[in-house]
Motif scaffolding. Structure first.
Motif, short mmCIF file in Angstrom:
data_model
loop_
_atom_site.label_atom_id
_atom_site.label_comp_id
_atom_site.label_asym_id
_atom_site.label_seq_id
_atom_site.Cartn_x
_atom_site.Cartn_y
_atom_site.Cartn_z
N THR A 20 0.85 -1.19 0.00
CA THR A 20 0.00 0.00 0.00
C THR A 20 0.88 1.24 0.00
N LEU A 21 0.38 2.28 -0.63
CA LEU A 21 1.12 3.55 -0.62
C LEU A 21 0.96 4.26 0.71
N THR A 22 -0.26 4.21 1.24
CA THR A 22 -0.56 4.93 2.47
C THR A 22 -0.25 4.06 3.67
N PRO A 23 -0.19 4.66 4.85
CA PRO A 23 -0.06 3.84 6.06
C PRO A 23 -1.27 2.94 6.22
N LEU A 24 -1.11 1.85 6.97
CA LEU A 24 -2.22 0.92 7.18
C LEU A 24 -3.28 1.56 8.07
N ALA A 25 -4.52 1.09 7.93
CA ALA A 25 -5.60 1.61 8.75
C ALA A 25 -5.36 1.29 10.22
N ALA A 26 -5.80 2.21 11.09
CA ALA A 26 -5.66 1.97 12.53
C ALA A 26 -6.73 1.00 12.98
#
Lengths: 104, 315
Positions: free
Chosen positions: B223-229
């Motif tokens: 994933t480009l973005t950080p993982l979901a919290a």
């Protein structure tokens, strides 16, 4: 109270520090034993300055403190360097110069 | 601070009687502090944990500072606290944290009987040193006062000033030694830098390379973005509850993988089913065990407490 008591206390502290250096395997604790010995010497020097009635003993104790600071810096750096290479702070593990061959 | 120290020196000097004995107040101070120092030093010798040993040494050093001030050395007393306790022992604690606090001492003796030989040697050293101190004859202690201070060590009122007296000697007859000590300190600082320096074996990962790596990892499912919290449900914000994606499905990757390894994560399907039930107009708690009836709880409490009225009376 005689000033001898200070010298006796200094002797006790010095002996405990020396015993610590001989008994403990953790390099940092052994190093603290050395610091204790230096402190005991300083107490004796300050007492001698008072007995003799001049400040030269105190000046000597001052120089001991400065040299102890330099010594601690280098000594702790050596301990950290050894810990990085050998993953241990025990003085027993620093035995690279030991001859491990079987006695012929 | 120097004014404070020098005024302390002025009031503390001449603490000796004519026969060179210390005053009663100093004797009391000594006999209070000396046992503390001896016990603390034994703590260094016997403490199992290195941090406890460091604390004992700090105790010894602070009490030593008291004794210095009592012995007409207020400057050394301050230096003892600032340099020894404040700098050197804190450096020790720093290295202890770096090396690992739990690095305990090994009890295996590499040399047979070394422990007892060393204790015996320390005892012998104590006997020798103590014997020398007891048997040696010293002249009656002169003490430090205005007559024994160097002329430059007296302040404007003629009172001895300990820092001024030390400065007169250090920058007078010991000036060369002071220069050498300065060189020693510079060398020690350089030595510490060299010893703790580490060569960089692999190139540093900066922001640019990390961005490129992420983009490259997209092809293999990254994933480009950080993982979901984890835990974005209104009821459950615990670490073990997976987040809910925009499609209503739990995001497995949002729960820390350590929890998965330990088997401590909540069941994602259970919560997804619960959401579906709520969306369909049902209750979320249907799959949980039914709450115990209130009567049963009260009965259990009465069983535990033989006389509930007395407890009420106590309150």
């Amino acid at each position: 109270m005689s000033l001898m008591n200070y010298l006796l206390l200094s002797a006790v502290l010095f002996s405990v520090g020396a015993t610590t250096v001989l008994v403990r395997r953790n390099a940092i604790i052994a190093f603290m034993g050395i610091e204790m010995m230096l402190n005991a010497t300083n107490l004796a020097l300050v007492t001698f300055a008072r007995i003799n009635g001049n400040l030269h003993g105190q000046v000597l104790a001052f120089f001991v403190m400065v040299v102890a600071a330099a010594e601690v810096v280098v000594g702790l750096a050596i301990i950290v360097a050894i810990y990085r290479t050998r993953r241990s702070a025990s003085v027993d593990d620093v035995n690279l110069l030991k001859d491990v061959r079987d006695p012929a | 601070m120097s004014a404070m120290v020098s005024s302390a020196a002025a009031t503390l000097t001449a603490g000796l009687t004519s026969t060179g004995e210390a005053s009663t107040g100093e004797a009391i101070l000594f006999w209070v502090l000396a046992p503390i120092m001896v016990v603390a030093s034994l703590g260094l010798l016997f403490a199992r944990k290195a941090v406890h040993a460091a604390m004992s040494v700090i105790t010894v050093m602070i009490t030593l500072a008291f004794l210095y001030v009592a012995q007409d050395a207020p400057f050394l007393g301050v230096v003892q606290v600032v340099v020894y306790t404040g700098a050197i022992m804190m450096l020790f604690l720093f290295v202890l944290m770096l090396v690992g606090v739990d690095a305990s001492d090994s009890l295996v003796e590499t040399i047979k009987g070394q422990r007892w030989i060393a204790l015996l040697g320390g005892l012998g050293l104590l006997v020798v040193l103590g014997g020398v101190v007891v048997t040696a004859t010293f002249p009656p202690a002169r003490g430090l006062d205005a007559t024994t201070y160097p002329a430059a060590g007296l302040d404007s009122t003629g009172q001895p000033s300990n820092p001024q007296g030390l400065a007169a000697i250090v920058f007078g007859s010991y000036a060369f030694a002071l220069e050498v000590v300065g060189a020693l300190l510079v060398t020690a600082a350089l030595g510490a830098l060299v010893l703790t320096h580490r060569e960089r074996l692999i190139p540093k990962r900066d922001q640019k390379t990390r961005v490129k790596d992420r983009v490259r990892a997209l092809a293999s499912g990254g994933t480009l973005t950080p993982l979901a919290a984890p835990g974005v449900y209104a009821r459950h914000n615990a670490m073990d509850v997976p987040a809910l994606g925009p499609d209503g499905q739990p995001v497995e990757a949002s729960v820390n993988r350590v929890l998965k390894v330990r088997g401590q994560e909540a069941d994602a399907d259970l919560y997804a089913a619960r959401i579906d039930r709520v969306l369909a107009g049902g209750w979320a708690d249907e799959d949980l065990p039914a709450a115990a009836p209130v009567d049963a709880i009260e009965a259990a409490e009465t069983d535990c407490d033989p006389d509930p009225t007395s407890e009420e009376a106590d309150r």
